[in-house]
Scaffold this motif. Structure first.
Motif, mmCIF file in Angstrom:
data_model
loop_
_atom_site.group_PDB
_atom_site.id
_atom_site.type_symbol
_atom_site.label_atom_id
_atom_site.label_comp_id
_atom_site.label_asym_id
_atom_site.label_seq_id
_atom_site.Cartn_x
_atom_site.Cartn_y
_atom_site.Cartn_z
ATOM 1 N N ALA A 1 0.848 -1.332 -0.215
ATOM 2 C CA ALA A 1 -0.141 -0.090 -0.067
ATOM 3 C C ALA A 1 0.923 1.189 0.168
ATOM 4 C CB ALA A 1 -0.981 0.086 1.131
ATOM 5 N N ALA A 2 1.956 1.326 0.640
ATOM 6 C CA ALA A 2 3.123 2.347 0.656
ATOM 7 C C ALA A 2 4.073 2.527 -0.580
ATOM 8 C CB ALA A 2 3.679 2.268 2.090
ATOM 9 N N GLY A 3 3.896 1.410 -1.296
ATOM 10 C CA GLY A 3 4.634 1.771 -2.457
ATOM 11 C C GLY A 3 6.086 0.982 -2.398
ATOM 12 N N VAL A 4 6.163 0.446 -1.194
ATOM 13 C CA VAL A 4 7.422 -0.426 -1.018
ATOM 14 C C VAL A 4 7.389 -1.761 -1.553
ATOM 15 C CG1 VAL A 4 9.011 -1.181 1.036
ATOM 16 C CG2 VAL A 4 7.986 0.879 0.991
ATOM 17 N N ARG A 5 8.513 -1.946 -2.289
ATOM 18 C CA ARG A 5 8.180 -3.357 -2.990
ATOM 19 C C ARG A 5 9.064 -4.357 -2.460
ATOM 20 N NH1 ARG A 5 4.830 -1.806 -7.240
ATOM 21 N NH2 ARG A 5 3.605 -0.742 -5.878
ATOM 22 N N VAL A 6 8.818 -5.539 -2.452
ATOM 23 C CA VAL A 6 9.393 -6.598 -2.010
ATOM 24 C C VAL A 6 9.743 -7.747 -3.018
ATOM 25 C CG1 VAL A 6 9.127 -8.643 -0.443
ATOM 26 C CG2 VAL A 6 8.058 -6.583 0.308
ATOM 27 N N PRO A 7 10.808 -8.193 -3.492
ATOM 28 C CA PRO A 7 12.058 -7.639 -2.429
ATOM 29 C C PRO A 7 13.007 -6.706 -2.912
ATOM 30 C CG PRO A 7 12.441 -9.513 -4.075
ATOM 31 C CD PRO A 7 11.049 -8.866 -4.461
ATOM 32 N N ARG A 8 12.444 -5.844 -4.101
ATOM 33 C CA ARG A 8 13.206 -4.856 -4.665
ATOM 34 C C ARG A 8 13.813 -4.018 -3.412
ATOM 35 N NH1 ARG A 8 10.529 -0.467 -7.984
ATOM 36 N NH2 ARG A 8 10.176 0.250 -5.787
ATOM 37 N N ASP A 9 12.820 -3.601 -2.732
ATOM 38 C CA ASP A 9 12.987 -2.558 -1.656
ATOM 39 C C ASP A 9 13.719 -3.201 -0.265
ATOM 40 O OD1 ASP A 9 12.607 -0.525 -3.355
ATOM 41 O OD2 ASP A 9 10.478 -0.457 -2.819
ATOM 42 N N VAL A 10 12.879 -4.337 -0.023
ATOM 43 C CA VAL A 10 13.371 -4.933 1.342
ATOM 44 C C VAL A 10 12.876 -6.420 1.247
ATOM 45 C CG1 VAL A 10 10.915 -4.512 2.238
ATOM 46 C CG2 VAL A 10 12.751 -5.127 3.950
ATOM 47 N N SER A 11 13.753 -7.256 1.705
ATOM 48 C CA SER A 11 13.604 -8.812 1.660
ATOM 49 C C SER A 11 12.889 -9.147 3.054
ATOM 50 C CB SER A 11 14.857 -9.751 1.510
ATOM 51 O OG SER A 11 15.444 -9.559 0.357
ATOM 52 N N ILE A 12 11.995 -10.266 2.719
ATOM 53 C CA ILE A 12 11.179 -10.617 3.851
ATOM 54 C C ILE A 12 11.249 -12.148 3.833
ATOM 55 C CG2 ILE A 12 8.851 -11.051 4.507
ATOM 56 C CD1 ILE A 12 9.833 -8.015 4.805
ATOM 57 N N VAL A 13 11.375 -12.646 5.197
ATOM 58 C CA VAL A 13 11.426 -14.129 5.431
ATOM 59 C C VAL A 13 10.323 -14.455 6.701
ATOM 60 C CG1 VAL A 13 12.540 -16.279 6.099
ATOM 61 C CG2 VAL A 13 13.790 -14.367 4.769
ATOM 62 N N GLY A 14 9.661 -15.368 6.438
ATOM 63 C CA GLY A 14 8.434 -15.796 7.501
ATOM 64 C C GLY A 14 8.978 -16.986 8.133
ATOM 65 N N PHE A 15 7.813 -17.624 8.931
ATOM 66 C CA PHE A 15 8.168 -18.724 9.612
ATOM 67 C C PHE A 15 6.940 -19.489 9.764
ATOM 68 C CE2 PHE A 15 9.631 -21.580 12.801
ATOM 69 C CZ PHE A 15 10.859 -21.606 12.732
ATOM 70 N N ASP A 16 6.920 -20.777 9.525
ATOM 71 C CA ASP A 16 5.907 -21.762 9.606
ATOM 72 C C ASP A 16 5.416 -22.259 8.090
ATOM 73 O OD1 ASP A 16 5.570 -21.529 12.036
ATOM 74 O OD2 ASP A 16 3.656 -20.166 11.951
ATOM 75 N N ASP A 17 5.627 -21.485 6.886
ATOM 76 C CA ASP A 17 4.914 -21.958 5.767
ATOM 77 C C ASP A 17 3.564 -22.261 5.619
ATOM 78 O OD1 ASP A 17 5.064 -22.395 3.061
ATOM 79 O OD2 ASP A 17 5.676 -24.411 3.152
ATOM 80 N N ILE A 18 2.456 -21.358 6.121
ATOM 81 C CA ILE A 18 1.257 -21.692 6.434
ATOM 82 C C ILE A 18 0.675 -21.761 4.769
ATOM 83 C CG2 ILE A 18 1.071 -20.691 8.464
ATOM 84 C CD1 ILE A 18 -0.439 -18.210 6.865
ATOM 85 N N HIS A 19 -0.572 -22.096 4.706
ATOM 86 C CA HIS A 19 -1.237 -22.494 3.325
ATOM 87 C C HIS A 19 -1.175 -21.073 2.606
ATOM 88 C CE1 HIS A 19 -4.179 -23.943 0.635
ATOM 89 N NE2 HIS A 19 -4.976 -23.140 1.108
ATOM 90 N N PHE A 20 -1.416 -20.023 3.070
ATOM 91 C CA PHE A 20 -1.313 -18.803 2.212
ATOM 92 C C PHE A 20 -0.026 -18.530 1.781
ATOM 93 C CE2 PHE A 20 -5.564 -18.562 4.110
ATOM 94 C CZ PHE A 20 -6.482 -18.759 3.061
ATOM 95 N N ALA A 21 0.954 -18.866 2.248
ATOM 96 C CA ALA A 21 2.353 -18.181 2.203
ATOM 97 C C ALA A 21 2.736 -18.307 0.668
ATOM 98 C CB ALA A 21 3.395 -19.058 2.877
#
Lengths: 334, 334
Positions: free
Chosen positions: A262-282
DNA sequence: TTGTATGCGTTATCAG
DNA sequence: CTGATAACGCATACAA
């Protein structure tokens, strides 16, 4: 009209109640002709066993109780699937109790167990109370409990888990390998034992790479979508923005992704993200989420097997299962 | 050592078992001094009631069984919350059985109910079998069942639901109001009763606006992420692409969104999307999903109240609750 | 205010 | 192969 009992069946079939019971449990020990008469009487009356009477007599209920902290958390569903398959293979019915992390509700389910309505329990969360102290329990011949995941190593009960610290270490090391140096961690709630383990893995990974663990890079969180959004707000307000974030679960990462988009920050261009669990929606996040997969079905199944062993009189040791870093599209080079 | 019984407590307290029982159930009818002796004996022995014996004697179990088709479907969690609060207020324990839409597992839970281990059941899905035929059940004095949502109007049981056809109509009318003329519908599985209702609402909305319902605009689906992705593939392959899609649930819409994003198709610029259910993640979709909210907690609570009435001997009528069109960011003008 | 005694519906033991 | 009968642990009607 009231429920038919074994006696009604016996009368109609012209046999004793003992024979009816045998027809139901050891059919081959009764004469074919008799058996047919009995079974037909069963159908005719619509007879069903009275579980209370059976359970009183046999001193077991053929039921496992699974206590879940929050049914709405998609993380638990596959665990339940694993439990169910093992349970039904062993002839047990799996029943789920949702404690909602509330002490009162947890107590209600514990009472359920103590009252003998289940032969054992699987605990999918940190108990709110310390009622599960194993030595005491065993001394009193109470139904056994196996815990999954969210429990400390010294808590007493037999446990199934993954190496949470190692997994966090792997997640952060992946980011470091991509060239990230300023990496934030969004933690779980303090009350949860997993939080400390994942924080520890995060810090250790930084240290291994010769980096400092900075307090201002450790964001608070509570595993909810909203705290992921809050993490984004904090991220955006910082002078020295991290180039990557490691989240203690996927749901928070999803909250962050939504705000970032929503703020126009792009992933992974602007920031990289790692989660935890690998839920269904991941897999259907935008972008698809890099995360740590826990072998959830296996964890459930393993826990159920442990419980069955304990019920069977053995004393198995706790089990640790392997995790897996699933690299998708939310992580990239600096 | 075995579990202490009421007799152990009685012996230690120096009273009869009747007095112990009274201490537990009608404390004020027993002398204060006696009561104290008894309660202390209870603590000392770690006594717990044997539910099987109690249930055999009282002919009820103080338990409600909730049969869920798929615990992993986030749609159900809030319904369960609503049920739980009403159930515990009435002194009942809520137990969840996950049928996984499997006939065998459903049978296991039905047997559970028939065996008297629950005083009634709440059914959150189309039954796989026709075991719930109400007239027959009542005639035999079997535990009552209330169904929620996914059940046909003529199925027999008392039901709590929303007006699915009306809701679908509202969703599609919203799109029409935005100027959309070529609107596709991604349906649920044929086996599900809701599918037909939502399709009907979709068609009726088109007709109300003087539009044709075209077969090639009705996409198949199964409520899963994957069928949402498949819908995108089909959408993209069409010569005359619809300018909007109405999905029979949010999860499919999310699958579509993920594929669309990956393919560079922007929502709502290129295509508008409406979901159904307003699941937890709908607000954090990219973009946030316009959808139909079902009052899930209320539905659960209402169903539980109906069940309690039936258990109490009344014969309440089915209930229909209001839905709400939640307009977020996934819909826009043509 | 407390105790005695009966029955709830099964299963399992022991004779027949 | 089948039948009689004794628990299983508790709640309650009735008696004291």
């Amino acid at each position: 009209m009231s429920r038919p009992t074994i006696e009604d069946v016996a009368r109609i079939a012209g046999v004793s109640i003992a024979t009816v019971s045998r027809c139901l449990h050891m059919p081959d020990v009764v004469a074919v002709k008799t058996r047919e008469r009995v079974l037909s009487a069963v159908r005719q009356t619509g007879y069903n066993l009275n579980a209370a009477a059976q359970s009183l007599r046999q001193r077991r209920s053929n039921t496992v109780l699974v206590m879940v902290p929050d049914i709405g958390n998609t993380f638990f569903s596959k665990i339940l699937g694993g439990i169910e398959s093992e349970a039904s293979a062993a002839g047990l019915t799996m029943l789920i109790g949702d404690t909602g992390r509330s002490r009162a509700r947890e107590d209600a389910y514990v009472r359920y167990l103590l009252n003998g309505r289940a032969d054992g329990a699987l605990l999918l969360a940190d108990p709110q109370a310390a009622w599960f102290d194993i030595p005491t329990r065993n001394a009193m011949g109470l139904p056994p409990i196996v815990a999954i995941s969210e429990i400390g190593p010294d808590s007493g009960p037999v446990t199934v888990s993954i190496d949470n610290e190692g997994a966090a270490h792997a997640a952060v090391s992946h980011l470091i390998g991509l060239g990230h140096r300023r990496i934030a961690h969004v933690a779980g709630p303090d009350s949860n034992i997993l939080t400390a383990q994942r924080v520890a893995g995060y810090r250790r990974a930084l240290h291994s790479a010769g980096l400092q663990a900075e307090p201002w890079l450790e964001f608070p969180g509570d595993f909810g979508l909203t705290s992921g959004r809050a993490a984004f707000a904090r991220f955006q307000g910082q002078d020295q923005r991290p180039s990557a974030l490691f989240f203690a679960n996927d749901e928070m990462a999803m909250g962050f992704l939504a705000s970032a988009y929503a703020a126009g920050v792009r992933v992974p261009r602007d920031v990289s993200i790692v989660g935890f669990d690998d839920i269904h929606f991941a897999q259907s996040c935008i972008p698809a989420l890099t995360t740590i997969r826990q072998p959830r079905a296996e964890m459930g199944a393993a826990a159920m097997r442990l419980l069955l062993e304990i019920i069977g009189g053995k004393a198995p040791a706790s089990v640790q299962l392997p995790y897996e870093l699933v690299i998708r599209d939310s992580t990239g080079p600096v």
